[in-house]
Write an enzyme that holds these catalytic residues in place. Structure first.
Site, PDB file in Angstrom:
ATOM      1  CB  CYS A   1      -0.936  -0.007   1.201  1.00 41.08           C
ATOM      2  SG  CYS A   1      -2.073   1.403   1.257  1.00 41.08           S
TER       3      CYS A   1
ATOM      4  CB  CYS B   1      -6.836  -1.765   6.324  1.00 39.93           C
ATOM      5  SG  CYS B   1      -6.366  -1.713   4.573  1.00 39.93           S
TER       6      CYS B   1
END
Length: 375
Positions: free
Chosen positions: A110, A209
């Protein structure tokens, strides 16, 4: 000197997750005199309305929390939809790595592909000078004017491992306002309260997440399916079955579901995962010892190292350092440990350090056990 706040006034885009760290980082950047704009990244195509305790992020609730924090700080705020890019570069990569029997770190991906690639590129195109995040790490300007990534002042909160994928261009536009603070998390929360930020008592997010319920095996089974396979001991003897090799990681001890104990009565751990024949091999803890590895796709936080050198290496986000000798050979990074380490899995990132400076990172491809080791 640290470049946490460049001396000149800069246009700064603050990535605001809706948590306390990113809110305080944005507030500190604004307080330092920078022209700050807050942005929340919508990374889920179908965000939940609310978080589940401390799990997950990027929910509608998080977006609202980030907006309220920006209002209190007094900065403009926007929501940018990067859900499709996130799905392709992070979620699908995560699934495919497990399909191949590897153990990825989606936080590094990410940072590499979203926060300091898609987000940074868009911010520079809009005339911003830097992207600000709530990571605990520091950027230092060296004697020759180059930017270097270093560990946070407080090693207990250091997050430089997940930033080890950043190159010198990305570092030149990165700002980490929390990196040089030795404040405890309670003190960061107290600072948020003093600033009137409602996220002061919001729990930190944990785990992955995009798997809000924390059930990684269930998530993978939903995407990769279930297929019964054999659990083997280190000599290749069948001792049990499983419902999918993708549900295991190297070094795993719990959840093996082996019906009978080892002959010596000691715990067994996952030693190897073979997606080709859908087998999982288990054995004693000492069989996890690794003395060397090769890694691919190296990314350097500055110039690549020349020749073999002595460094320390970190192998997981919350792991310690271990001394190594490392060198690049072609497109590979070859690493030898000064003493054996355990639980190293292909797909993980290895991050090299020279003191507190992050030299670079690479993705582990193969590992080598001591000569004569079984398995």
């Amino acid at each position: 000197m640290t470049d946490t706040f460049p001396r000149r006034r800069s246009r700064v885009l603050a990535a605001m997750s809706g948590g306390v760290d990113s809110a305080v980082a944005a507030a500190r950047a604004a307080e330092a005199g920078h022209e700050v704009t807050g942005v929340h990244l919508a990374l889920s195509a179908n965000p939940a309305s609310f978080r589940t305790g401390a799990r997950g992020c990027c929910t509608i609730e998080d977006s609202r929390d980030a907006r309220r924090a920006a209002d209190v700080i007094g900065i403009p705020f926007y929501v940018w939809d990067l859900a499709e890019r996130f799905r392709q570069d992070v979620v699908e990569d995560f699934i495919e790595e497990y399909r191949a029997g590897r153990t990825p770190n989606p936080c590094l991906r990410c940072n590499e592909k979203i926060k300091f690639a898609a987000l940074l590129d868009k911010s520079l195109a809009l005339g911003f000078d830097a992207v600000c995040t709530g990571h605990y790490a520091t950027v230092v300007r060296s004697g020759d004017g180059q930017r270097e990534l270093h560990r946070a002042a407080d090693l207990a909160k250091d997050q430089s491992y997940v930033l080890g994928v950043l190159d010198d261009r990305q570092l030149a536009h990165a700002m980490f306002p929390l990196g040089d603070t030795r404040s405890t998390k309670d003190e960061i929360r107290a600072e948020a309260e003093r600033r009137g930020l409602a996220v002061a008592r919001k729990p930190d997010s944990h785990d992955i997440c995009f798997i809000a319920d924390g059930d990684t095996q269930g998530f993978l089974a939903g995407h990769l399916g279930s297929a019964e396979g054999d659990v083997l001991d280190e000599r290749g003897r069948r001792i049990g079955t499983h419902q999918g090799a993708h549900g295991f990681t190297i070094g795993q001890r719990r959840g093996l579901r082996i019906g009978h104990p080892a002959a010596d009565g000691k715990p067994r751990y996952v030693l190897d995962i073979s997606p080709v024949d859908n087998t999982v091999t288990v054995g004693p803890a000492e069989a996890l010892d690794i003395v060397a590895l090769t890694a691919i796709r190296p990314r350097w936080c500055g110039a690549p190292p020349a020749g073999p050198g002595a460094y320390t290496a970190q192998l997981r986000a919350h792991g310690g350092e271990t001394p190594v000798t490392a060198e690049t050979v072609g497109e590979e990074l070859r690493v030898r440990f000064d003493r054996p380490v355990r639980g190293v899995a292909p797909g993980q990132a290895i991050v090299l350090y020279d003191g507190t400076r992050v030299v670079g990172s690479a993705t582990i491809a193969t590992t080598q056990r001591p000569v004569g080791a079984v398995g």
